[in-house]
Scaffold this motif. Structure first.
Motif, short mmCIF file in Angstrom:
data_model
loop_
_atom_site.label_atom_id
_atom_site.label_comp_id
_atom_site.label_asym_id
_atom_site.label_seq_id
_atom_site.Cartn_x
_atom_site.Cartn_y
_atom_site.Cartn_z
N GLN A 1 0.88 -1.23 -0.02
CA GLN A 1 -0.17 -0.12 0.10
C GLN A 1 0.73 1.18 -0.03
OE1 GLN A 1 -1.11 -1.98 3.14
NE2 GLN A 1 -2.82 -2.92 2.30
N VAL B 1 0.75 12.78 11.59
CA VAL B 1 -0.91 12.18 11.52
C VAL B 1 -1.55 12.91 12.48
CG1 VAL B 1 -1.72 10.19 12.59
CG2 VAL B 1 0.23 9.89 10.79
N GLU C 1 -2.56 16.08 10.78
CA GLU C 1 -3.74 15.64 10.05
C GLU C 1 -5.03 15.44 10.52
OE1 GLU C 1 -3.07 12.89 6.49
OE2 GLU C 1 -0.93 13.17 6.83
N ALA D 1 -9.93 14.84 8.53
CA ALA D 1 -9.84 14.29 7.49
C ALA D 1 -11.16 14.44 6.53
CB ALA D 1 -9.61 12.90 7.47
N THR E 1 -13.10 12.23 4.93
CA THR E 1 -14.11 10.91 5.27
C THR E 1 -13.75 10.28 6.51
OG1 THR E 1 -12.68 9.15 4.21
CG2 THR E 1 -14.07 10.59 2.79
N GLU F 1 -13.68 7.19 7.07
CA GLU F 1 -12.65 6.10 6.71
C GLU F 1 -11.14 6.32 6.64
OE1 GLU F 1 -11.60 2.35 6.46
OE2 GLU F 1 -13.50 2.75 6.71
N GLN F 2 -10.97 7.54 6.30
CA GLN F 2 -9.79 8.26 6.29
C GLN F 2 -9.34 8.64 7.82
OE1 GLN F 2 -10.26 11.39 3.45
NE2 GLN F 2 -9.19 10.15 1.86
N SER F 3 -10.13 9.16 8.59
CA SER F 3 -9.84 9.43 9.81
C SER F 3 -9.67 8.30 10.68
CB SER F 3 -11.20 10.28 10.31
OG SER F 3 -11.41 11.51 9.86
N ALA G 1 -8.49 5.54 9.49
CA ALA G 1 -6.91 5.01 8.96
C ALA G 1 -5.89 5.62 9.74
CB ALA G 1 -7.01 4.89 7.41
N LEU G 2 -6.16 7.06 9.92
CA LEU G 2 -4.86 7.91 10.50
C LEU G 2 -4.89 7.59 11.81
CD1 LEU G 2 -5.77 11.36 8.76
CD2 LEU G 2 -3.67 10.17 8.46
N ARG H 1 -3.14 4.30 12.36
CA ARG H 1 -1.70 4.53 11.99
C ARG H 1 -0.99 5.31 13.22
NH1 ARG H 1 2.59 2.49 8.76
NH2 ARG H 1 3.93 4.18 8.49
#
Length: 76
Positions: free
Chosen positions: A6, A26, A29, A34, A36, A38-40, A42-43, A46
């Motif tokens: 990825q 991170v 960000e 974020a 979406t 989903e992006q939030s 994922a961040l 991480r």
């Protein structure tokens, strides 16, 4: 640096400084928000992994210091 399929660097291969710097990024960000959910998420995931990596490095450093102190006490 080792990258997964990825394109994200594997957390386990990061130095303390690399993990810390990416964690700062991170968090920045996440603070900006974020686009979406989903992006939030994922961040956030991480960030959790990076924080755990930093803690792993710090605990290892503490163990080394404790060992050095114990060794110095037995020699002195």
């Amino acid at each position: 640096m080792t990258e997964s399929s990825q394109g994200v660097t594997e957390v386990s291969s990061l130095t303390f400084e690399q993990a810390r710097d990416e964690l700062v990024r991170v968090v920045g960000e996440l603070e900006q928000g974020a686009p979406t959910l989903e992006q939030s998420l994922a961040l956030w995931e991480r960030g959790e992994a990076l924080a755990a990596r930093c803690e792993e490095w710090l605990l290892g450093a503490k163990r080394r210091l404790d060992d050095a102190r114990a060794h110095a006490e037995t020699d002195g």
